[in-house]
Design a protein around this motif. Sequence first.
Motif, PDB file in Angstrom:
ATOM      1  N   UNK A 289       0.834  -1.195   0.000  1.00 28.33           N
ATOM      2  CA  UNK A 289       0.000   0.000   0.000  1.00 28.33           C
ATOM      3  C   UNK A 289       0.869   1.245   0.000  1.00 28.33           C
ATOM      4  N   UNK A 290       0.411   2.247  -0.741  1.00 28.55           N
ATOM      5  CA  UNK A 290       1.122   3.514  -0.722  1.00 28.55           C
ATOM      6  C   UNK A 290       0.931   4.222   0.611  1.00 28.55           C
ATOM      7  N   UNK A 291      -0.276   4.181   1.134  1.00 31.49           N
ATOM      8  CA  UNK A 291      -0.586   4.923   2.356  1.00 31.49           C
ATOM      9  C   UNK A 291      -1.665   4.210   3.144  1.00 31.49           C
ATOM     10  N   UNK A 292      -1.506   4.206   4.465  1.00 30.96           N
ATOM     11  CA  UNK A 292      -2.553   3.741   5.371  1.00 30.96           C
ATOM     12  C   UNK A 292      -2.841   4.878   6.339  1.00 30.96           C
ATOM     13  N   UNK A 293      -4.112   5.219   6.515  1.00 35.18           N
ATOM     14  CA  UNK A 293      -4.507   6.317   7.398  1.00 35.18           C
ATOM     15  C   UNK A 293      -5.589   5.862   8.351  1.00 35.18           C
ATOM     16  N   UNK A 294      -5.532   6.382   9.578  1.00 35.83           N
ATOM     17  CA  UNK A 294      -6.611   6.152  10.545  1.00 35.83           C
ATOM     18  C   UNK A 294      -7.441   7.420  10.610  1.00 35.83           C
ATOM     19  N   UNK A 295      -8.722   7.308  10.312  1.00 40.05           N
ATOM     20  CA  UNK A 295      -9.577   8.497  10.228  1.00 40.05           C
ATOM     21  C   UNK A 295     -10.562   8.568  11.389  1.00 40.05           C
ATOM     22  N   UNK A 296     -10.404   7.720  12.412  1.00 39.09           N
ATOM     23  CA  UNK A 296     -11.205   7.822  13.616  1.00 39.09           C
ATOM     24  C   UNK A 296     -12.203   6.701  13.792  1.00 39.09           C
ATOM     25  N   UNK A 297     -12.460   6.364  15.086  1.00 45.09           N
ATOM     26  CA  UNK A 297     -13.435   5.346  15.462  1.00 45.09           C
ATOM     27  C   UNK A 297     -13.194   4.007  14.774  1.00 45.09           C
ATOM     28  N   UNK A 298     -11.945   3.616  14.669  1.00 48.91           N
ATOM     29  CA  UNK A 298     -11.623   2.323  14.085  1.00 48.91           C
ATOM     30  C   UNK A 298     -11.845   2.248  12.596  1.00 48.91           C
ATOM     31  N   UNK A 299     -11.846   3.387  11.896  1.00 48.16           N
ATOM     32  CA  UNK A 299     -11.983   3.412  10.442  1.00 48.16           C
ATOM     33  C   UNK A 299     -10.639   3.788   9.813  1.00 48.16           C
ATOM     34  N   UNK A 300     -10.273   3.060   8.770  1.00 45.33           N
ATOM     35  CA  UNK A 300      -8.975   3.236   8.122  1.00 45.33           C
ATOM     36  C   UNK A 300      -9.168   3.382   6.615  1.00 45.33           C
ATOM     37  N   UNK A 301      -8.252   4.115   5.996  1.00 49.69           N
ATOM     38  CA  UNK A 301      -8.211   4.237   4.538  1.00 49.69           C
ATOM     39  C   UNK A 301      -6.886   3.670   4.054  1.00 49.69           C
ATOM     40  N   UNK A 302      -6.935   2.860   2.995  1.00 48.30           N
ATOM     41  CA  UNK A 302      -5.738   2.225   2.441  1.00 48.30           C
ATOM     42  C   UNK A 302      -5.684   2.543   0.956  1.00 48.30           C
ATOM     43  N   UNK A 303      -4.609   3.191   0.540  1.00 45.00           N
ATOM     44  CA  UNK A 303      -4.432   3.537  -0.868  1.00 45.00           C
ATOM     45  C   UNK A 303      -3.450   2.555  -1.488  1.00 45.00           C
ATOM     46  N   UNK A 304      -3.911   1.776  -2.465  1.00 48.77           N
ATOM     47  CA  UNK A 304      -3.079   0.752  -3.096  1.00 48.77           C
ATOM     48  C   UNK A 304      -3.029   0.977  -4.597  1.00 48.77           C
ATOM     49  N   UNK A 305      -1.999   0.476  -5.256  1.00 45.74           N
ATOM     50  CA  UNK A 305      -1.992   0.527  -6.733  1.00 45.74           C
ATOM     51  C   UNK A 305      -3.183  -0.245  -7.284  1.00 45.74           C
ATOM     52  N   UNK A 306      -3.699   0.211  -8.396  1.00 45.75           N
ATOM     53  CA  UNK A 306      -4.851  -0.457  -9.005  1.00 45.75           C
ATOM     54  C   UNK A 306      -4.476  -1.890  -9.381  1.00 45.75           C
ATOM     55  N   UNK A 307      -5.362  -2.831  -9.069  1.00 40.24           N
ATOM     56  CA  UNK A 307      -5.096  -4.254  -9.269  1.00 40.24           C
ATOM     57  C   UNK A 307      -6.204  -4.880 -10.101  1.00 40.24           C
ATOM     58  N   UNK A 308      -5.878  -6.025 -10.718  1.00 42.67           N
ATOM     59  CA  UNK A 308      -6.946  -6.759 -11.399  1.00 42.67           C
ATOM     60  C   UNK A 308      -7.787  -7.469 -10.348  1.00 42.67           C
ATOM     61  N   UNK A 309      -8.881  -8.094 -10.780  1.00 46.12           N
ATOM     62  CA  UNK A 309      -9.842  -8.685  -9.850  1.00 46.12           C
ATOM     63  C   UNK A 309      -9.197  -9.738  -8.959  1.00 46.12           C
ATOM     64  N   UNK A 310      -8.324 -10.559  -9.534  1.00 45.22           N
ATOM     65  CA  UNK A 310      -7.705 -11.628  -8.756  1.00 45.22           C
ATOM     66  C   UNK A 310      -6.765 -11.077  -7.696  1.00 45.22           C
ATOM     67  N   UNK A 311      -5.956 -10.065  -8.081  1.00 44.29           N
ATOM     68  CA  UNK A 311      -5.018  -9.478  -7.123  1.00 44.29           C
ATOM     69  C   UNK A 311      -5.751  -8.739  -6.015  1.00 44.29           C
ATOM     70  N   UNK A 312      -6.824  -8.049  -6.396  1.00 40.26           N
ATOM     71  CA  UNK A 312      -7.607  -7.335  -5.388  1.00 40.26           C
ATOM     72  C   UNK A 312      -8.238  -8.308  -4.411  1.00 40.26           C
ATOM     73  N   UNK A 313      -8.729  -9.430  -4.922  1.00 33.63           N
ATOM     74  CA  UNK A 313      -9.307 -10.445  -4.055  1.00 33.63           C
ATOM     75  C   UNK A 313      -8.270 -10.976  -3.070  1.00 33.63           C
ATOM     76  N   UNK A 314      -7.029 -11.110  -3.549  1.00 35.49           N
ATOM     77  CA  UNK A 314      -5.959 -11.569  -2.665  1.00 35.49           C
ATOM     78  C   UNK A 314      -5.645 -10.550  -1.580  1.00 35.49           C
ATOM     79  N   UNK A 315      -5.655  -9.252  -1.932  1.00 36.65           N
ATOM     80  CA  UNK A 315      -5.403  -8.200  -0.940  1.00 36.65           C
ATOM     81  C   UNK A 315      -6.479  -8.182   0.128  1.00 36.65           C
ATOM     82  N   UNK A 316      -7.736  -8.277  -0.303  1.00 35.94           N
ATOM     83  CA  UNK A 316      -8.842  -8.283   0.655  1.00 35.94           C
ATOM     84  C   UNK A 316      -8.755  -9.512   1.555  1.00 35.94           C
ATOM     85  N   UNK A 317      -8.429 -10.662   0.953  1.00 31.69           N
ATOM     86  CA  UNK A 317      -8.289 -11.886   1.745  1.00 31.69           C
ATOM     87  C   UNK A 317      -7.182 -11.769   2.778  1.00 31.69           C
TER      88      UNK A 317
END
Length: 656
Positions: A289-317
């Motif tokens: 990930x390029x950046x991980x941010x905590x925006x409050x109350x246990x919520x986070x934002x993660x900025x990653x390079x754009x991935x195809x469906x299979x790679x994105x599924x692997x990241x989420x997993x």
Amino acid sequence: MIQLKALLLSTRAEYFRLELAEQLFKRGREIPLVGILAAVTCATLFQTSENKGALTIWVIAFIALYATSYLALFLPRRKPNANTYAVWTRNFIWAFASYGVMWGVFTFICLESLGFWQEVALFMILFAIVSVPMPVLAYCLPAAILHPILVLGSASVLLIQKSLEPGMNHETSLLVMLLVASVMSTYKQMIMAKSLVSSVDDRRRLSTSVSTIQKMKREKYQDTVTGMLNLEGMVCHMRKARLSGGTGYTLLSLKVDDLEQMYSTHTKSIVDRLVKVVARRIESPAGGALTVAHVGLGEYLILTPEQDAEAEEGTIGDLFQAFNHPYFSGTKQLYLTVSIGATSLCSDEHDESAVISKAVSAMREAAKDPGNSFARYDTSMSDRFNRWMGIRSQLQHAIKSNEFTVFLQPKVEIETGAVSSAEALIRWQSPTMGIVNPADFIPIAESTGDIMALGRWVLREAALLVQNPMLPDAFSIAVNVSVKQFADPKLIGLLEEIAQELKGTQRRIDLEITESALMLESVEVKMMLRDIERLGFGVALDDFGTGYSSLSYLTQLNADTVKLDKSFLDEIPVNTKHAAFVSSVILMAKTLGLKLVAEGVERKDQLDWLALNQCDAVQGYLFSRPLAFPDLLRWLECRTTQPEVIESQLLTVSPT
């Protein structure tokens, strides 16, 4: 001595400071050594047969004084620090006052036995003794004043005596001029001391300002709990990523399920530690990930390079996998689940806030099915999110403007058809949004904390309604109490007021508590339940059967009533498993002496089955929808004047 003490006290706050003491220590270390040399030299130059003995004693005593003060003040281990600077500065002042006294004594010893040019030389030496330590004493105004006064004091007294003698000659006049020059030099020394102290203050203020500015810059983009970027920091990085070009990026919004509830049942330090643990777990699988941010109350934002469906599924997993092992809170294990939403950040997308809103909308959509769920943004989510934001923005105003109304849904006794209780249900008629579904605004009120004020309002309204003389003599109104309300410090006070109002009547307020509140097992919840029991309120276990340990809680909670959740009745009597479960619950409730109410009864076959299995009471659309209070009164009157309505709805056979 009293004046000296007053001077020290009046200047302590301004001139007794660590930074000034450090300058005195650094710049004054040579003065005792130079003083020893000066004392020996002066004793040698101005020695006469008349003063030889006195000067010998003086120089020995002065050397001992210089040596002692050096050992006490200027050895490396004596360097002033935050704990010792005040005492060190006080000792420094006393040391230089002692030097001044000794040089004054020297003048008394020598001046009467000297010729005119020797007197001139003595005054020049005294002037040097006053002038040489000026740059050092400028950092300590009390010493800067005391040292010259005491050095020149003896000479001043002797010259005043000479000037009062008749026929003052030009030699005495010259000596007086030298003395005046020394006094003017002392005055300049005081001015220098003040300006130096002021410059030290300016440097300190400048250093503090620079430090404050740097801290503000860090805090502007940095989350104070995790040390990660905050929301504004993420927006800045997203802008940089967009401007740098590339194929595109994916923004993930991750939220820990039910973390808000922990703020009302745990200390802030425990929740903050949990938030930090979550942050570390996110960083590990999100290594690309390029950046991980905590925006409050246990919520986070993660900025990653754009991935195809299979790679994105692997990241989420990988992110889901990071929460498979428990978090340890004291002696307890806590398993966490997360909801993740995703959206794409294209190079032509110039509104970073809109992109974040899309990711959050997708996350909230995923959170509707909690437990490691994922959703990708589509346009329909935006409308729902805008609706959510609209409700959230108007909720507080609606509470203050009294836009809410209490509706009542009656509970009907199966055996007799009597109606002696009802459930209070809140309704919101918004001037701009129309009728707002409780399923939409109640979760928002819980997430923002507005549920506390809203819950208190419902309790007050229910307490007023239950006292209406047109209701049956023995009547109760049940009010739902959210788990968030257990953290409301005003709740018990309100319940005490209501209990006092209803004292001596047959009217009652019952509190319906969800099973999820009991499962928290926090000290606050247990204390609140004890207070509710002490005040004599009826307690109902609401939504029974939807939790994980329902049967065990029946034996722990000092409740009057168990309310069976609608989800277990929908398939009764067709679904035999549901029917068997409900039958066993009814039997156990009877064994424990609890009243059982089935909610959501909409069909005659459900009512027949519940009556056959000895359920006590029901509520649902089969009898009545939730009614405004005037409509409830008319409904009750109709049932009293038209008893055939009861016969058409209830069983005519005795339950077995």
